[in-house]
Structure formats: structure tokens, C-alpha cells
Design a protein around this motif. Structure first.
Motif, short mmCIF file in Angstrom:
data_model
loop_
_atom_site.label_atom_id
_atom_site.label_comp_id
_atom_site.label_asym_id
_atom_site.label_seq_id
_atom_site.Cartn_x
_atom_site.Cartn_y
_atom_site.Cartn_z
N ALA A 3 0.84 -1.20 0.00
CA ALA A 3 0.00 0.00 0.00
C ALA A 3 0.87 1.25 0.00
O ALA A 3 0.59 2.21 -0.73
N ALA A 4 1.93 1.25 0.81
CA ALA A 4 2.82 2.41 0.88
C ALA A 4 3.52 2.64 -0.45
O ALA A 4 3.68 3.78 -0.89
N GLU A 5 3.92 1.57 -1.09
CA GLU A 5 4.57 1.70 -2.40
C GLU A 5 3.61 2.28 -3.44
O GLU A 5 3.99 3.13 -4.24
N ALA A 6 2.37 1.82 -3.40
CA ALA A 6 1.37 2.35 -4.34
C ALA A 6 1.14 3.85 -4.10
O ALA A 6 1.05 4.63 -5.05
N ALA A 55 2.98 9.57 5.46
CA ALA A 55 1.73 9.11 6.09
C ALA A 55 1.45 7.65 5.73
O ALA A 55 1.02 6.86 6.60
N ALA A 56 1.69 7.29 4.48
CA ALA A 56 1.47 5.90 4.07
C ALA A 56 2.44 4.96 4.76
O ALA A 56 2.07 3.85 5.17
N GLU A 57 3.69 5.39 4.92
CA GLU A 57 4.67 4.56 5.61
C GLU A 57 4.33 4.42 7.10
O GLU A 57 4.52 3.35 7.68
N ASP A 58 3.83 5.49 7.70
CA ASP A 58 3.39 5.41 9.10
C ASP A 58 2.24 4.42 9.25
O ASP A 58 2.19 3.64 10.22
N LYS A 59 1.32 4.44 8.30
CA LYS A 59 0.20 3.49 8.33
C LYS A 59 0.71 2.07 8.17
O LYS A 59 0.23 1.16 8.86
N ALA A 60 1.69 1.87 7.29
CA ALA A 60 2.27 0.53 7.09
C ALA A 60 2.94 0.05 8.37
O ALA A 60 2.81 -1.12 8.75
N GLU A 99 1.97 -3.26 10.64
CA GLU A 99 2.94 -4.27 11.06
C GLU A 99 2.89 -4.48 12.57
O GLU A 99 2.90 -5.61 13.06
N GLU A 100 2.81 -3.39 13.32
CA GLU A 100 2.74 -3.48 14.78
C GLU A 100 1.48 -4.22 15.21
O GLU A 100 1.50 -5.02 16.16
N ALA A 101 0.37 -3.97 14.52
CA ALA A 101 -0.87 -4.67 14.85
C ALA A 101 -0.74 -6.16 14.56
O ALA A 101 -1.23 -6.99 15.34
N GLY A 102 -0.08 -6.49 13.47
CA GLY A 102 0.15 -7.90 13.15
C GLY A 102 1.04 -8.56 14.17
O GLY A 102 0.82 -9.72 14.57
N GLU A 103 2.06 -7.85 14.62
CA GLU A 103 2.96 -8.39 15.65
C GLU A 103 2.19 -8.63 16.95
O GLU A 103 2.35 -9.67 17.59
#
Length: 84
Positions: free
Chosen positions: A35-38, A63-68, A72-76
Motif C-alpha cells: 500500500a505504501a509503495e502504491a 503518512a502511508a509509511e506510518d500506516k504501514a 505491522e505493529e498490529a500484526g505483531e
């Protein structure tokens, strides 16, 4: 160009560390990175077209990188909850 190199480096580092991550974290990280790359590509295209400034494109990418990162933190956290 600097952003592309930075993102590529971050992705390479992410792949190196990925072996230590759980499945939910890996999935969330992959989705977030895609998503961040897009968003980054869209921001660069808009900047090239003159519809936004470099600063606006950087803010959009950040902002997109912060969301990414949050994904990741939520997945962890989900992996840690599942492991307990």
C-alpha cells in the motif's frame, strides 16, 4: 530518487528480518508495504504532473509509511496474542 533508494533499502532490511516475524505480522507488513509503495508511486506521479509539491508528496508518502508501520505493529501484537 532518494525516496526510492530509501524505500528499497527499508524493504531489503524488512526481508532480512522477516524470518523472525510471525505469520500475521508478515502478512500485515507485506500489505502495508504494498500500500505504501502504491501511494508513493501515486505521489511521485502527481508531483511529476505538477499537481502537488515535493513537500506534499513527501508528506503523503510519510503518512502511508506510518500506516504501514502501524499495520505491522498490529500484526505483531496479533501474533503475540496468538502465541500466548
Amino acid at each position: 530518487m532518494k525516496k526510492l533508494i530509501a524505500i528499497s533499502s527499508a524493504l531489503a532490511l524488512g526481508l532480512t528480518v522477516a524470518a523472525c516475524d510471525g505469520p500475521q505480522e508478515n502478512a500485515a507488513e507485506d500489505a502495508g508495504e504494498q500500500a505504501a509503495e502504491a501511494v508513493n508511486e501515486e505521489a511521485e506521479a502527481m508531483e511529476d504532473a505538477g499537481t502537488m509539491t515535493d513537500e506534499q508528496a513527501d508528506a503523503m508518502t510519510d503518512a502511508a509509511e506510518d500506516k504501514a508501520d502501524a499495520m505491522e505493529e498490529a500484526g505483531e501484537a496479533a501474533d503475540e496474542t496468538t502465541a500466548q
